[in-house]
Design a protein around this motif. Structure first.
Motif, PDB file in Angstrom:
ATOM      1  N   ASP A 104      35.435  38.911  42.248  1.00 29.35           N
ATOM      2  CA  ASP A 104      35.476  39.402  43.626  1.00 29.35           C
ATOM      3  C   ASP A 104      34.199  38.939  44.328  1.00 29.35           C
ATOM      4  O   ASP A 104      33.112  39.490  44.095  1.00 29.35           O
TER       5      ASP A 104
ATOM      6  N   ARG B 249      35.695  37.221  56.762  1.00 27.15           N
ATOM      7  CA  ARG B 249      35.433  38.094  57.906  1.00 27.15           C
ATOM      8  C   ARG B 249      34.150  38.911  57.727  1.00 27.15           C
ATOM      9  O   ARG B 249      33.486  39.249  58.689  1.00 27.15           O
ATOM     10  N   LYS B 250      33.803  39.217  56.481  1.00 31.27           N
ATOM     11  CA  LYS B 250      32.605  40.045  56.292  1.00 31.27           C
ATOM     12  C   LYS B 250      31.330  39.296  56.684  1.00 31.27           C
ATOM     13  O   LYS B 250      30.482  39.835  57.374  1.00 31.27           O
TER      14      LYS B 250
ATOM     15  N   SER C 194      35.864  36.890  51.255  1.00 26.10           N
ATOM     16  CA  SER C 194      36.180  37.508  52.548  1.00 26.10           C
ATOM     17  C   SER C 194      35.336  36.819  53.609  1.00 26.10           C
ATOM     18  O   SER C 194      34.129  37.048  53.691  1.00 26.10           O
TER      19      SER C 194
HETATM   20  C1  LIG Z   1      34.127  44.513  46.903  1.00 28.67           C
HETATM   21  C2  LIG Z   1      35.230  44.278  47.894  1.00 28.67           C
HETATM   22  N1  LIG Z   1      36.260  43.507  47.542  1.00 28.67           N
HETATM   23  C3  LIG Z   1      37.256  43.231  48.394  1.00 28.67           C
HETATM   24  C4  LIG Z   1      37.280  43.753  49.671  1.00 28.67           C
HETATM   25  C5  LIG Z   1      38.383  43.397  50.597  1.00 28.67           C
HETATM   26  O1  LIG Z   1      37.895  42.511  51.560  1.00 28.67           O
HETATM   27  P1  LIG Z   1      38.754  42.276  52.884  1.00 28.67           P
HETATM   28  O2  LIG Z   1      38.874  43.609  53.533  1.00 28.67           O
HETATM   29  O3  LIG Z   1      38.001  41.299  53.686  1.00 28.67           O
HETATM   30  O4  LIG Z   1      40.084  41.768  52.407  1.00 28.67           O
HETATM   31  C6  LIG Z   1      36.255  44.595  50.073  1.00 28.67           C
HETATM   32  C7  LIG Z   1      36.277  45.190  51.418  1.00 28.67           C
HETATM   33  O5  LIG Z   1      35.514  45.992  51.814  1.00 28.67           O
HETATM   34  C8  LIG Z   1      35.180  44.849  49.181  1.00 28.67           C
HETATM   35  O6  LIG Z   1      34.145  45.606  49.533  1.00 28.67           O
END
Ligand SMILES: Cc1ncc(COP(=O)(O)O)c(C=O)c1O
Length: 365
Positions: free
Chosen positions: A93, A119-120, A117
């Motif tokens: 992840d 977007r983050k 991700s």
């Molecule tokens: C550790 C972790 N993995 C996956 C995700 C999912 O990411 P996304 O919401 O951009 O799909 C998050 C979202 O907060 C996260 O904190």
């Protein structure tokens, strides 16, 4: 996460070894796929003892889930070796680790599969990515478009935030850059978050099934393509280093990650607060610095009392922004807010070394 589960061919009843320190939303996705999870320990320094996973493995276990916290590479090589020896899939992840590298390559190259991700880190309305490293897995075809109204709402909200920030001309590091690195909708009404202890999944960590196997929106794709990716990691690292220098000498706070490994691209600057996190959050917000409690929610499927270190992190970590677009003025403002905190009663309280439980009962609001 959902697409990764499909890609790995995990089916209801399969067991995934999952880290005790987590957001909750990733866990909710696994549970929405009717997978079972067994938690493994992450200590209060974000370390994992891979050997402690061995007793958790039986014939039902199919995969190990590894999170690279705050953009810092976790023990991917060891976990990959552990998985290989037992015929398990490894899901890396990298949601917090876009642009991070370990000593070999961009992070996410050790697992069977890695998720990201965009977007983050970039603050685009939506968008993630999957990298498949193992030929035995095939990417699922993701053809469903994201819900139009939700996408529009997110986009407009982000636009308004950035336009509003610019037009107000506020020297406020909580504006666009930080807003954009926290998920729209990932906050409750007061924005501070609460530690949920009841049996319902808090809305902010509930997987919205309408986003299952949905592609990136056209607007996010366009924004991603037009992003200047070079130097983002460098800017974030420089901002991180600035905050490290700033918090040195403040007795009541401690950087959770005092040494940023070379190549990592931090998502946030995590600080440990002793005892007074809610006070600190209020103090910062009253001065326009949008500090966030990091992953404060406890998913009902996770018994935090069995994992004191994770519970400690959930109730003590505050995240400060290190976004690439922070200006020198933003950084100076953050520095002055943190310096002012030292002059408060709580700001001088010395941080203890030992994680304490029950601390997650601290209600932030
Ligand atoms: C550790 C972790 N993995 C996956 C995700 C999912 O990411 P996304 O919401 O951009 O799909 C998050 C979202 O907060 C996260 O904190």
């Amino acid at each position: 996460v959902s697409a990764a589960i499909t890609c790995l061919g995990l089916t209801p009843g399969d067991v995934v070894l999952f880290p005790s320190y987590h957001c909750g939303i990733e866990l909710d996705v696994l549970l929405a796929h009717d997978l079972s999870v067994r938690f493994y320990e992450v200590d209060s320094n974000l370390r994992v003892n891979i050997e402690s996973l061995a007793p958790l493995v039986d014939e039902k276990v199919r995969a190990v889930y590894l999170i690279h916290y705050f953009g810092v590479p976790g023990p991917a090589a060891e976990t990959a070796a552990f998985c290989k020896a037992r015929g398990l899939a490894l899901l890396e992840d990298c949601a917090q680790a876009l642009y991070s590298r370990d000593d070999v390559a961009p992070i996410g190259h050790r697992g069977s599969i890695a998720i990201y991700s965009m977007r983050k880190t970039l603050g685009i309305p939506c968008g993630g990515a999957i990298v498949v490293n193992d030929d035995s897995y095939r990417l699922p075809r993701i053809v469903r478009k994201p819900p139009l109204v939700r996408t529009l709402k997110k986009t407009i909200r982000l636009l308004l935030l950035s336009v509003g920030a610019a037009s107000l001309g506020r020297r406020n590091p909580s504006l666009m850059p930080h807003r954009l690195i926290t998920a729209p909708g990932n906050r409750n009404e007061d924005g501070l978050g609460t530690l949920a202890t009841n049996q319902r999944v808090p809305p902010s960590i509930r997987f919205d099934q309408s986003w299952r196997s949905v592609s990136i929106s056209a607007v996010s794709k366009w924004l991603f393509r037009h992003t200047r990716h070079v130097n983002i990691a460098q800017h974030r690292r420089a901002n991180y280093a600035f905050l490290l220098r700033t918090v040195r000498g403040i007795p009541s706070v401690r950087p959770l990650i005092p040494d940023l490994p070379a190549g990592s691209c931090p998502l946030l600057f995590p600080l440990l607060l002793e005892g007074s996190r809610s006070e600190f959050l209020r103090f910062c917000r009253a001065r326009g610095l949008e500090a966030d409690p990091h992953w404060p929610h406890v998913h009902p499927a996770f018994r935090a009392s069995e994992f004191p270190a994770a519970a400690y992190l959930k109730s003590h970590v505050v995240a400060l922004p290190v976004h690439q677009d922070l200006t020198d003025g933003d950084l100076a403002h953050m520095s002055s807010v943190l310096s002012d905190w030292v002059n408060t009663a709580q700001g001088t309280a010395e941080i203890r070394d030992t994680p304490s439980w029950p601390c997650a009962t601290e209600a932030i609001e």
